[in-house]
Design an enzyme around this catalytic site. Structure first.
Site, mmCIF file in Angstrom:
data_model
loop_
_atom_site.group_PDB
_atom_site.id
_atom_site.type_symbol
_atom_site.label_atom_id
_atom_site.label_comp_id
_atom_site.label_asym_id
_atom_site.label_seq_id
_atom_site.Cartn_x
_atom_site.Cartn_y
_atom_site.Cartn_z
ATOM 1 N N GLU A 138 0.838 -1.198 0.000
ATOM 2 C CA GLU A 138 0.000 0.000 0.000
ATOM 3 C C GLU A 138 0.877 1.255 0.000
ATOM 4 O O GLU A 138 1.906 1.316 0.672
ATOM 5 C CB GLU A 138 -0.896 -0.016 1.244
ATOM 6 C CG GLU A 138 -1.828 1.179 1.352
ATOM 7 C CD GLU A 138 -2.656 1.164 2.633
ATOM 8 O OE1 GLU A 138 -3.666 1.880 2.688
ATOM 9 O OE2 GLU A 138 -2.288 0.435 3.584
ATOM 10 N N LYS A 186 -9.555 2.550 -2.679
ATOM 11 C CA LYS A 186 -9.834 1.963 -1.367
ATOM 12 C C LYS A 186 -11.171 2.455 -0.828
ATOM 13 O O LYS A 186 -11.425 3.655 -0.749
ATOM 14 C CB LYS A 186 -8.699 2.328 -0.404
ATOM 15 C CG LYS A 186 -8.808 1.720 0.983
ATOM 16 C CD LYS A 186 -7.589 2.141 1.801
ATOM 17 C CE LYS A 186 -7.593 1.554 3.205
ATOM 18 N NZ LYS A 186 -6.411 2.026 3.972
ATOM 19 N N CYS A 211 -5.651 -2.965 2.325
ATOM 20 C CA CYS A 211 -5.413 -2.901 3.768
ATOM 21 C C CYS A 211 -6.691 -3.000 4.627
ATOM 22 O O CYS A 211 -7.226 -4.075 4.806
ATOM 23 C CB CYS A 211 -4.622 -1.635 4.101
ATOM 24 S SG CYS A 211 -3.792 -1.709 5.726
#
Length: 290
Positions: free
Chosen positions: A41, A117, A158
């Site tokens: 990430e 994300k 994540c």
């Protein structure tokens, strides 16, 4: 498909981070000959505060057009080595906010997937450290699943891993492997990293490919640590490749025969669909048993 997860210790110097990524990818390709590499990430920036993040951000081009330094680096790696490149995530400069955006390139250097994300990291860690990703970043709104070679890939980043419904939705879209590039904090990682990833693999019967950052970085004068332990999990929940401490890589083979066997012998998705009930009705039935 052989996949190498790249474990970095990036900081706030974008050029140095690109150089580190290049060296590690070259090492993985030379040693293991993967068909795909995956980065962590925000591998172009970790730490340094707001100014460093905006300095590292890139406005992403329309597919086929020329992008920024990190974007073109990923394309170059894919083309030069004739492999798929999953660019972990980079910081995308939007009109009003930044986005934490994952990119996937094919062996011709063509962008074939882009994912923003969805779940932003707004939490307080066990040691009291606060993280407020939404202060700088906007949230994505779309699931992304794409075929790379012979394998259908789902993209997440994540903190998404804590939301099982997103992973089940990707399985419904056809995902056979799900990527989870991460900067997982040391505080949460030592307790939750591996168990969450294994759980997502078991629930979805997908391979989980999780490249992560490791080590220390500076954030507004304070030292923070990320957990690392990049890994690949099979659809039965076994960790089949894992990085140790420090920078490096780990490589595993995504075997469609394993995926097919696990799904045939324990058809949980079919059972889930057959037994699906309205959540409110289910809650009423539970209430009636008390």
């Amino acid at each position: 498909m052989r996949v190498a997860v790249i474990q970095m210790n990036q900081g706030s110097d974008k050029a140095a981070n690109i150089g580190q990524a290049r060296r590690l990818i070259e090492g993985a390709i030379g040693a293991d000959r993967p068909d795909m590499v995956s980065l962590p990430e925000t591998w172009t920036n970790l730490g340094g505060g707001r100014d460093a993040r905006f300095a590292a951000a890139e406005a992403l081009p329309e597919p086929g057009q020329t992008g920024g330094e990190a974007y073109e680096f990923l394309r170059e790696v894919a083309r030069a080595n004739r492999i798929h490149v999953h660019g972990g995530s980079i910081i995308e400069r939007g009109e009003d906010k930044l986005f934490n955006t994952s990119l996937l390139f094919d062996p011709d250097g063509r962008e074939i997937a882009r994912y923003r994300k969805i779940h932003l990291f707004d939490i307080t860690a066990p040691d009291g450290t606060g993280y407020r990703e939404s202060a700088l970043y906007g949230a994505g709104t779309e699931l992304v699943c794409v075929k790379a070679g012979e394998v259908m890939l789902g993209l997440t980043v994540c903190y998404d891993m804590r939301f099982a419904e997103q992973y089940v939705a990707l399985r419904r879209l056809g995902a056979e492997a799900i990527f989870v590039p991460s900067n997982f904090t040391l505080q949460t990682g030592k307790d939750h990293w591996e168990v969450l990833l294994r759980a997502r693999a078991i629930e979805t019967q997908c391979w989980i490919v999780a490249a992560a950052s490791h080590g220390s970085y500076e954030e507004r004068g304070a030292t923070r640590q990320v957990y690392g332990h990049s890994l690949v999990c099979d659809p039965w929940g076994h960790v089949v490749a894992k990085c140790s401490d420090g920078t490096g890589w780990a490589t595993a083979r995504i075997d469609p025969a394993v995926t097919a066997r696990v799904r045939r012998d324990m058809p949980v998705l079919e059972h889930r669909d057959a037994r699906r009930v309205d959540a409110l009705d289910d809650a009423r039935r539970v209430e009636g048993l008390r």
